[in-house]
Design an enzyme around this catalytic site. Sequence first.
Site, PDB file in Angstrom:
ATOM      1  N   THR A 184       0.955  -1.224  -0.012  1.00  0.00           N
ATOM      2  CA  THR A 184       0.184  -0.009   0.142  1.00  0.00           C
ATOM      3  C   THR A 184       0.777   1.177  -0.005  1.00  0.00           C
ATOM      4  O   THR A 184       1.929   1.350   0.630  1.00  0.00           O
ATOM      5  CB  THR A 184      -0.972  -0.023   1.285  1.00  0.00           C
ATOM      6  OG1 THR A 184      -1.704  -1.108   1.070  1.00  0.00           O
ATOM      7  CG2 THR A 184      -1.760   1.249   1.308  1.00  0.00           C
ATOM      8  N   SER A 199      -6.148   0.607  -2.750  1.00  0.00           N
ATOM      9  CA  SER A 199      -6.958  -0.471  -3.402  1.00  0.00           C
ATOM     10  C   SER A 199      -6.345  -0.458  -4.970  1.00  0.00           C
ATOM     11  O   SER A 199      -6.304  -1.773  -5.304  1.00  0.00           O
ATOM     12  CB  SER A 199      -8.301  -0.413  -3.456  1.00  0.00           C
ATOM     13  OG  SER A 199      -8.659  -0.653  -2.097  1.00  0.00           O
ATOM     14  N   GLY A 248       2.393  -2.779   8.899  1.00  0.00           N
ATOM     15  CA  GLY A 248       2.843  -3.464  10.089  1.00  0.00           C
ATOM     16  C   GLY A 248       4.210  -3.727   9.945  1.00  0.00           C
ATOM     17  O   GLY A 248       4.849  -4.321   9.005  1.00  0.00           O
ATOM     18  N   GLY A 304     -24.127   1.258  29.899  1.00  0.00           N
ATOM     19  CA  GLY A 304     -22.711   1.698  30.467  1.00  0.00           C
ATOM     20  C   GLY A 304     -21.897   0.868  30.777  1.00  0.00           C
ATOM     21  O   GLY A 304     -20.402   0.988  30.496  1.00  0.00           O
ATOM     22  N   GLU A 327      -6.571  -4.925   3.235  1.00  0.00           N
ATOM     23  CA  GLU A 327      -6.654  -5.965   2.391  1.00  0.00           C
ATOM     24  C   GLU A 327      -7.969  -5.543   1.230  1.00  0.00           C
ATOM     25  O   GLU A 327      -8.620  -6.625   0.862  1.00  0.00           O
ATOM     26  CB  GLU A 327      -7.069  -7.398   3.159  1.00  0.00           C
ATOM     27  CG  GLU A 327      -5.977  -7.710   4.182  1.00  0.00           C
ATOM     28  CD  GLU A 327      -4.689  -8.332   3.497  1.00  0.00           C
ATOM     29  OE1 GLU A 327      -4.833  -8.746   2.283  1.00  0.00           O
ATOM     30  OE2 GLU A 327      -3.653  -7.939   3.740  1.00  0.00           O
TER      31      GLU A 327
END
Length: 686
Positions: A152, A158, A191, A413, A436
Amino acid sequence: MVDAAVRTTKTPIVEATSPAIDVARVNDLLLGTWGDTRREAREMIKDSAFWRQDDLGKDEHRERVLSQLHLLVEKKAVHRAFPKSLGGEENNGANIASFEELVVADPSLQIKSGVQWGLFGSAVLQLGTQEHHEKWLPGIMDLSIPGAFAMTEIGHGSDVAAVGTTATYDPATEEFVIHTPFRGATKEYLGNAGLHGIAATVFAQLITNGVNHGVHCFYVPLRGDDGVDLPGIGREDDGLKGGLNGIDNGRLSFDQVRIPRTNLLNKYGDVAADGTYTSAIDSPGRRFFTMLGTLVQGRVSLDGAASWASALGLHIAITYATQRRQFDGVDGQEVVLLDYGKHQRRLLPRLATTYAQIFAHDEFLRKFDGVFSGRTDTPDDREDLETLAAALKPLSTWHALDTLQEAREACGGAGFMFENRLVGLRADLDIYVTFEGDNNVLLQLVGKRLLTDYASQFKGKDAAALAKYAVGMTAGKLFHGAGLRQFGQSVADLGQVSRSVENGLREEQQHQLLTERVQQMVADIANRLRPGAKDKALGARLFNENQAELIEAARAHGELLQWEAFTDAVHTVDDEQTKAVLTWLRDLFGLQLIEKHLAWHLINGRLSMQRAAAVSSYIDRLCARLRPHALDLVNAFGYEPEHVRAPIASGAEKARQDEARAYYADLAASGEAPIQEKALRAAKKH
């Protein structure tokens, strides 16, 4: 800390009436083909060393997740997909199944594992050759080579074919020169790139002898033995994100970085010493999609992980809803939340969808394993696998966000407290809908495939054939491999397709309604696109005008896939009581899809007004019918307290409610209970 020894109650607050389900049998169904592998993974992550620690800051969380990856290596939990010659098992389905289970330990762990072994390692395995495998895979497997998957870019997400990074071959030195020519070509959101990665698989435009041969993958070292980034490597840390902060996402750029010619992962295209390019695949487009198709497992694992994250969220919310009480009922006792019709409507249709997605995922995973094992590895099978991935991943990841948000709200809550898992899961899974492959882009690919399959029916025929067609475009081809499953309806004229469905909304009618919606939408879009077939400008305009509906048709196709997989699973059940409850749950899934698109079915004459009006009321009846079985249905997911780790699903809420009820009962029995003002006023009136 959550006391994992506090077990979730197995007894519903509202006693289940006959039929009762066989929870163990349903658990086997849900865990699917690789159930033993999933159980093995779940047993492993009962160890608290794998659990997310919510009080950690970004830096500490990153180091903890890295240590967990090393622990996975120690436990031999990462080798299943790799070659047996290198200590692996070559078991692709089991590999994905085991990684998906890590989502309940910590989604950061699941995704960082996927980056290391499912993307970086898989790129070397699937795009490289034996030389590359022997050189780098051992280090990738044992984590001595942590790496990034550099596909990317900031300017191209994409649209991988248009990445700006270049790899220009220099025959004088037999090297490729990796270069980032402008800011938009910087590799982003990677990553392992922010901190831990020492190498990357970089996707770049291969240029040799002045010819651009399209995107190829290169193994690029990032750091030397001294731990310092090599010359020309630009690295930036992405810092805090909206979730998954246990992963060191970052950016990579390259300033004339030279790598050996042999660092090209050359399974599908190679460059000789003199710069000559060769490939067994002549078509650049087909070559590109073949290379990308080998990396489809990321979408496979996201589909499964998102489905199981939804299951965990529903386990928490439904368990809590069977214990938490609110507002007095007619008997003077506070009512359990799940006894309210609205609460059932909020959670039970989402439970039905989660079941459908898990069953569809197992069929998807079997298809993936067949292709990657080589048993069913044909061009058609690979194309079908790509279509499945593009159809199912969007639905499951969108559903996960919707389900986790609704589960959070359904718990009030308490659901907003981080210790109860729902907000953390929701934040971590947010990115699943765009990485992805952006979900809308993926569904557009599915839509194009549907149009292609539709058009193929009319090759060599005249235009009149469009007015008289019988389409068999259901989901079965993708799952069952022998032509798209036929519903058995022949249509002589487009104008006569529309008809009311008056004879019920059972299995056959659900299938018909869901199938015909896909058929009709695809046919309508195809007819609207026909005038642009020979005019590029007109064709582009017409496609853009119909893009939203094409994506909706693809989504409907994915929902049909899921409905069929759910139905197939129901048909495998022998126990009649279990089968009856699962049939109700399948009906709930199918009918809520029909309800969601009720206007379409009415406009297109597929349902009469009377039948349409019956859909919502029947859904309410199904929810009430399923209510006594809700806890069994979530217990069938098979999660134990060490997996759930949410105090509101631990039995603590039931203990609090029982304590409060006992207190008021004892107070009333003692005769010392204060008189309510309302009662006093009522007594005075009499």
